[in-house]
Write a protein that holds these residues in place. Structure first.
Motif, mmCIF file in Angstrom:
data_model
loop_
_atom_site.group_PDB
_atom_site.id
_atom_site.type_symbol
_atom_site.label_atom_id
_atom_site.label_comp_id
_atom_site.label_asym_id
_atom_site.label_seq_id
_atom_site.Cartn_x
_atom_site.Cartn_y
_atom_site.Cartn_z
ATOM 1 N N SER A 1 -57.861 -32.946 -27.775
ATOM 2 C CA SER A 1 -58.144 -33.031 -26.342
ATOM 3 C C SER A 1 -59.135 -31.916 -26.008
ATOM 4 O O SER A 1 -59.278 -30.946 -26.773
ATOM 5 C CB SER A 1 -56.853 -32.837 -25.535
ATOM 6 O OG SER A 1 -56.424 -31.482 -25.625
ATOM 7 N N VAL B 1 -63.451 -32.935 -30.072
ATOM 8 C CA VAL B 1 -62.959 -33.956 -29.155
ATOM 9 C C VAL B 1 -63.185 -35.343 -29.756
ATOM 10 O O VAL B 1 -62.304 -36.200 -29.703
ATOM 11 C CB VAL B 1 -63.618 -33.814 -27.760
ATOM 12 C CG1 VAL B 1 -63.284 -34.995 -26.865
ATOM 13 C CG2 VAL B 1 -63.161 -32.501 -27.106
ATOM 14 N N GLU C 1 -57.317 -28.673 -26.236
ATOM 15 C CA GLU C 1 -57.060 -28.238 -27.619
ATOM 16 C C GLU C 1 -58.337 -27.687 -28.258
ATOM 17 O O GLU C 1 -58.289 -26.696 -28.994
ATOM 18 C CB GLU C 1 -56.528 -29.403 -28.454
ATOM 19 C CG GLU C 1 -55.112 -29.812 -28.102
ATOM 20 C CD GLU C 1 -54.714 -31.139 -28.738
ATOM 21 O OE1 GLU C 1 -53.510 -31.279 -29.044
ATOM 22 O OE2 GLU C 1 -55.578 -32.021 -28.919
#
Length: 159
Positions: free
Chosen positions: A122, A117, A125
């Motif tokens: 994200s 992150v 993700e």
């Protein structure tokens, strides 16, 4: 000869003769025989050299040792790799969570989520990298998603 029209990624492993190999790989990339060029090292003592190569060569990928005991990567390598990661994700490269190095005590590898992150993935993700991304990387299509007939371990949290 290898049975493929183009390689997706070739890397100079452990920086072995990188001064000789990288020009060859960049020539292959320019000719359309190779999509991405990278370097690797499994030795933390070589991180300064990796940093120097990253600053001087148009690399697409790097693979370095990074663990709770090799934290210099956070300050030196990851900032240089951030833009490469953004480009990789934008071009559809799948990210697979984890390592084959066995450097984390059991359960500590979850700290990798925060690194992803921080590096521009994200939260979704990052989670996908540990589920469907890891399953895809290992060729295990029977897991990585929640669906009928698939294998899954679930952790359900409130909030």
């Amino acid at each position: 000869h290898w049975g493929v029209a183009r390689f997706d990624l070739l890397q100079v492993h452990n920086l072995l003769a990188w001064q000789e190999h990288l020009p060859t790989l960049f020539t292959m990339k320019a000719a359309g025989e190779l999509r991405y060029v990278g370097i690797t090292t499994s030795e933390g003592r070589r991180h300064a050299e990796v940093e120097q190569i990253m600053r001087s060569q148009p690399l697409d990928f790097v693979q370095v040792s990074y663990s709770a005991v090799e934290r210099d990567v956070e300050a030196r390598i990851l900032p240089l790799a951030r833009e490469s990661l953004r480009k990789a994700i934008a071009s559809g490269v799948k990210i697979g969570f984890g390592t084959d190095a066995g450097v984390y005590p059991h359960g500590e590898n979850a700290k990798e989520f925060a690194v992803y992150v921080k590096m521009s993935l994200s939260p979704l993700e990052a989670l996908r990298s540990a589920t469907v991304g890891a399953a895809d990387a290992l060729g295990m299509s029977d897991r990585g998603i929640i669906a009928q007939g698939k294998l899954a371990d679930l952790v359900v949290l409130d909030g």
